[in-house]
Design an enzyme around this catalytic site. Structure first.
Site, PDB file in Angstrom:
ATOM      1  N   GLU A  79       0.671  -1.187  -0.029  1.00  0.00           N
ATOM      2  CA  GLU A  79       0.093  -0.207  -0.068  1.00  0.00           C
ATOM      3  C   GLU A  79       0.871   1.126   0.081  1.00  0.00           C
ATOM      4  O   GLU A  79       0.501   2.261   0.397  1.00  0.00           O
ATOM      5  CB  GLU A  79      -1.047   0.075   1.091  1.00  0.00           C
ATOM      6  CG  GLU A  79      -0.234  -0.110   2.630  1.00  0.00           C
ATOM      7  CD  GLU A  79      -1.381   0.007   3.744  1.00  0.00           C
ATOM      8  OE1 GLU A  79      -2.000   0.934   3.828  1.00  0.00           O
ATOM      9  OE2 GLU A  79      -1.165  -0.651   4.559  1.00  0.00           O
ATOM     10  N   CYS A 111      -3.162  -3.774   4.764  1.00  0.00           N
ATOM     11  CA  CYS A 111      -2.375  -4.927   5.128  1.00  0.00           C
ATOM     12  C   CYS A 111      -2.735  -6.207   4.892  1.00  0.00           C
ATOM     13  O   CYS A 111      -2.135  -6.987   5.259  1.00  0.00           O
ATOM     14  CB  CYS A 111      -2.209  -4.548   6.495  1.00  0.00           C
ATOM     15  SG  CYS A 111      -1.473  -3.069   7.244  1.00  0.00           S
ATOM     16  N   HIS A 233      -1.863 -10.043  12.339  1.00  0.00           N
ATOM     17  CA  HIS A 233      -1.236  -8.842  11.802  1.00  0.00           C
ATOM     18  C   HIS A 233      -0.683  -7.930  13.136  1.00  0.00           C
ATOM     19  O   HIS A 233      -1.511  -7.834  13.913  1.00  0.00           O
ATOM     20  CB  HIS A 233      -2.373  -8.126  11.126  1.00  0.00           C
ATOM     21  CG  HIS A 233      -1.977  -6.888  10.723  1.00  0.00           C
ATOM     22  ND1 HIS A 233      -0.805  -6.388  10.065  1.00  0.00           N
ATOM     23  CD2 HIS A 233      -2.475  -5.530  11.074  1.00  0.00           C
ATOM     24  CE1 HIS A 233      -0.640  -5.262   9.995  1.00  0.00           C
ATOM     25  NE2 HIS A 233      -2.016  -4.457  10.502  1.00  0.00           N
TER      26      HIS A 233
HETATM   27  P1  HMG Z   1      -2.162   6.069  21.595  1.00  0.00           P
HETATM   28  O1  HMG Z   1      -2.381   7.530  21.597  1.00  0.00           O
HETATM   29  O2  HMG Z   1      -0.741   5.602  21.799  1.00  0.00           O
HETATM   30  O3  HMG Z   1      -3.311   5.325  22.518  1.00  0.00           O
HETATM   31  O4  HMG Z   1      -2.883   5.689  20.188  1.00  0.00           O
HETATM   32  P2  HMG Z   1      -3.289   5.241  24.034  1.00  0.00           P
HETATM   33  O5  HMG Z   1      -3.179   6.760  24.781  1.00  0.00           O
HETATM   34  O6  HMG Z   1      -4.501   4.538  24.087  1.00  0.00           O
HETATM   35  O7  HMG Z   1      -2.142   4.229  24.635  1.00  0.00           O
HETATM   36  C1  HMG Z   1      -1.919   3.261  24.031  1.00  0.00           C
HETATM   37  C2  HMG Z   1      -1.580   2.142  25.157  1.00  0.00           C
HETATM   38  O8  HMG Z   1      -0.567   2.635  26.031  1.00  0.00           O
HETATM   39  C3  HMG Z   1      -2.574   1.990  26.219  1.00  0.00           C
HETATM   40  O9  HMG Z   1      -2.683   0.640  26.370  1.00  0.00           O
HETATM   41  C4  HMG Z   1      -2.575   3.020  27.415  1.00  0.00           C
HETATM   42  O10 HMG Z   1      -2.962   2.556  28.586  1.00  0.00           O
HETATM   43  C5  HMG Z   1      -0.794   2.606  27.467  1.00  0.00           C
HETATM   44  P3  HMG Z   1      -4.120  -0.153  26.439  1.00  0.00           P
HETATM   45  O11 HMG Z   1      -4.820   0.457  27.369  1.00  0.00           O
HETATM   46  O12 HMG Z   1      -4.737  -0.175  24.945  1.00  0.00           O
HETATM   47  O13 HMG Z   1      -3.721  -1.610  26.809  1.00  0.00           O
HETATM   48  N1  HMG Z   1      -0.234   3.547  28.119  1.00  0.00           N
HETATM   49  C6  HMG Z   1       0.604   3.403  28.926  1.00  0.00           C
HETATM   50  N2  HMG Z   1       1.416   2.270  29.470  1.00  0.00           N
HETATM   51  C7  HMG Z   1       2.368   2.449  30.550  1.00  0.00           C
HETATM   52  N3  HMG Z   1       2.618   3.472  31.099  1.00  0.00           N
HETATM   53  C8  HMG Z   1       2.205   4.724  30.382  1.00  0.00           C
HETATM   54  C9  HMG Z   1       1.077   4.578  29.612  1.00  0.00           C
HETATM   55  N4  HMG Z   1       0.405   5.535  29.001  1.00  0.00           N
HETATM   56  C10 HMG Z   1      -0.377   4.920  27.966  1.00  0.00           C
HETATM   57  N5  HMG Z   1       2.700   5.689  30.892  1.00  0.00           N
HETATM   58  C11 HMG Z   1      -3.156   4.204  18.494  1.00  0.00           C
HETATM   59  C12 HMG Z   1      -2.632   4.242  19.857  1.00  0.00           C
HETATM   60  C13 HMG Z   1      -3.464   2.858  18.133  1.00  0.00           C
HETATM   61  C14 HMG Z   1      -4.467   4.966  18.236  1.00  0.00           C
HETATM   62  C15 HMG Z   1      -2.314   5.030  17.749  1.00  0.00           C
HETATM   63  O14 HMG Z   1      -0.839   4.469  17.459  1.00  0.00           O
HETATM   64  C16 HMG Z   1      -2.800   5.079  15.971  1.00  0.00           C
HETATM   65  O15 HMG Z   1      -3.409   5.435  15.584  1.00  0.00           O
HETATM   66  N6  HMG Z   1      -1.861   3.975  15.181  1.00  0.00           N
HETATM   67  C17 HMG Z   1      -2.277   3.872  14.076  1.00  0.00           C
HETATM   68  C18 HMG Z   1      -3.479   2.878  13.654  1.00  0.00           C
HETATM   69  C19 HMG Z   1      -3.294   1.570  13.981  1.00  0.00           C
HETATM   70  O16 HMG Z   1      -2.182   0.871  14.434  1.00  0.00           O
HETATM   71  N7  HMG Z   1      -4.182   0.950  14.391  1.00  0.00           N
HETATM   72  C20 HMG Z   1      -4.336  -0.625  14.546  1.00  0.00           C
HETATM   73  C21 HMG Z   1      -5.611  -1.285  14.154  1.00  0.00           C
HETATM   74  S1  HMG Z   1      -5.758  -0.868  12.111  1.00  0.00           S
HETATM   75  C22 HMG Z   1      -4.662  -2.029  11.599  1.00  0.00           C
HETATM   76  O17 HMG Z   1      -4.142  -2.942  11.999  1.00  0.00           O
HETATM   77  C23 HMG Z   1      -4.113  -1.691  10.101  1.00  0.00           C
HETATM   78  C24 HMG Z   1      -2.904  -0.912   9.747  1.00  0.00           C
HETATM   79  O18 HMG Z   1      -2.030  -1.749   9.840  1.00  0.00           O
HETATM   80  C25 HMG Z   1      -3.026  -0.526   8.606  1.00  0.00           C
HETATM   81  C26 HMG Z   1      -3.610  -1.242   7.407  1.00  0.00           C
HETATM   82  O19 HMG Z   1      -4.305  -2.165   7.101  1.00  0.00           O
HETATM   83  O20 HMG Z   1      -2.957  -0.650   6.261  1.00  0.00           O
HETATM   84  C27 HMG Z   1      -2.879   0.194  10.797  1.00  0.00           C
END
Ligand code: HMG
Length: 391
Positions: A79, A111, A233
């Site tokens: 992609e 993906c 994935h």
């Molecule tokens: P974010 O801002 O890092 O989210 O965005 P967050 O605030 O929810 O924090 C992530 C985790 O860190 C959470 O854990 C927090 O609690 C933890 P969870 O509750 O989920 O278990 N955390 C901490 N842990 C320890 N100490 C701390 C601390 N602070 C927070 N101090 C998001 C995360 C995935 C939204 C962002 O990275 C993003 O937008 N990524 C891109 C999209 C993505 O990867 N999506 C995945 C599903 S879609 C997919 O797989 C397809 C893809 O590969 C593309 C395609 O198909 O082509 C993306």
């Protein structure tokens, strides 16, 4: 006839960004990336590496002259396309010196597309048992500086040679796909980075996993206990862990649960050091599992969950064949440790550099570290690739 993966190779960039450095620079607690996302480092490509150079490098690491004389189809799943018309597979075919009477195409669905490519390769070999098909999953995940997705970037390519009587894995005939028209992650033609509904995308990933796995079990009659490992994935390893917990059957004996968990840990080892490589990331997880697990044996079945935003998901399965371990590497982590660490400032310059084209469509680039192939420049809008390792 058994058809599957006869060889599997991998390539990534020569530069690496440490997650702790990124966290410090962005004013984020480093634990958020190391514990919250389970990430240690991201592979960062300079402008002289793209899906073609990475894909050719991954394939070059596994192909013999005999393979190149026999391959009659090259599929690049991506992609991160470099051209709306010409398939990246045509460049890869040329750089590798594959015999001319071959079909070369590019496939896309976020993906997911490498999974479809693998299935197309399987069907081709079913109809032509002496054929060999090269499937290359190649991507650069780039979300942008200071975006929520920045911590989940990465780059790399997995190459797989699909043949009859494969020496690593036989693909089974029980796959099940699901399609759902959603806007969780997409990249319109006019944008160099994707639009993402981050939290929504993680929910969709997990729900597509839950519903596809439930339907797969109903249709195939198989259950988790039939598998030695489950690969996912891996957009970032923590989401794969959530997926693993979702499919876990708590009624299984403790030793079975422990083995599945141990193999899951092996499957995320490489991604933790590389980041998301989009369509290759499921197969990077598979490679990581195969090269690092010590408990897997011939006959073991592996379940795989493919997810591409938009969205298409698929559960498919594979069986390990006798002697598979001898066709894999044991020292890949050492390669990864040899990458050149760069500062956040250097990453910001390197990863987002764009070709500065003159009026005639020419551009030259600085001399960055690359693998065995490099994009050396653009001449009259044509991308110029070269083998740089003197082979
Ligand atoms: P974010 O801002 O890092 O989210 O965005 P967050 O605030 O929810 O924090 C992530 C985790 O860190 C959470 O854990 C927090 O609690 C933890 P969870 O509750 O989920 O278990 N955390 C901490 N842990 C320890 N100490 C701390 C601390 N602070 C927070 N101090 C998001 C995360 C995935 C939204 C962002 O990275 C993003 O937008 N990524 C891109 C999209 C993505 O990867 N999506 C995945 C599903 S879609 C997919 O797989 C397809 C893809 O590969 C593309 C395609 O198909 O082509 C993306």
């Amino acid at each position: 006839m058994n058809i599957g993966i006869d060889k599997i190779g991998f390539a990534t960039s020569q530069y690496v960004l440490n997650m702790d450095d990124l966290a410090t620079s962005r004013g984020v607690d480093p634990d958020k990336f190391s514990k919250g996302l389970l990430l240690k480092a991201l592979s960062i490509t300079p402008i002289t590496e793209d899906i073609v150079t990475l894909g050719a490098a991954a394939a070059d690491s596994i192909l013999t002259d005999d393979d190149k004389a026999t391959i009659d189809m090259v599929i690049v799943a991506t992609e991160s396309g470099i051209d709306q018309s010409k398939a990246a597979a045509v460049y890869v075919h040329h750089l590798l010196g594959i015999q001319p009477f071959a079909r070369s195409v590019e496939m896309k669905e976020a993906c997911y597309s490498a999974t479809a490519a693998l299935d197309y390769a399987k069907l081709h070999v079913t109809a032509n048992p002496d054929s060999k098909v090269l499937v290359v999953a190649s991507d650069i995940a780039r979300y942008g500086i200071n975006t929520p997705g920045e911590s989940t970037q990465g780059s790399g390519s997995v190459a797989m040679l699909v043949t009859a009587n494969p020496r690593i894995l036989e693909l089974q005939n029980d796959s099940l796909a699901q399609t759902r028209d959603i806007m969780d992650f997409w990249r319109p033609n006019y944008s160099t980075t994707p639009f993402v509904n981050g939290m929504y995308s993680t929910k969709q990933y997990l729900d597509m996993l839950k519903t596809t796995w439930a339907e797969y079990q109903k249709r195939s009659g198989k259950k988790l206990a039939d598998f030695a490992a489950f690969c996912f994935h891996i957009p970032f390893p923590k989401l794969a862990l959530k997926g693993f917990n979702k499919v876990m059957d708590k009624s299984l004996p403790d030793d079975v649960k422990a083995r599945l968990k141990e193999n899951f840990e092996h499957s995320i080892t490489y991604s933790q050091r590389i980041g998301n490589i989009y369509t290759g990331s499921l197969f990077l997880g598979l490679l990581s599992l195969l090269e690092n697990s010590t408990s897997l044996k011939a006959g073991d079945q592996i379940a795989l969950f493919s997810y591409g935003s938009g969205a298409v998901a698929e559960i498919f399965t594979a069986k390990l064949v006798d002697g598979f371990k001898t066709h894999l590497r044991q020292d890949r982590l050492e390669d990864l440790a040899r990458r050149t660490a760069i500062s956040v400032k250097e990453y910001e310059t390197l990863f987002y550099e764009e070709a500065d084209l003159d009026d005639q469509g020419n551009a030259t680039f600085s001399d960055y570290l690359t693998g065995p192939f490099a994009l050396t420049g653009i001449t009259e809008h044509q991308r110029m690739y070269q083998r740089t390792d003197g082979k």
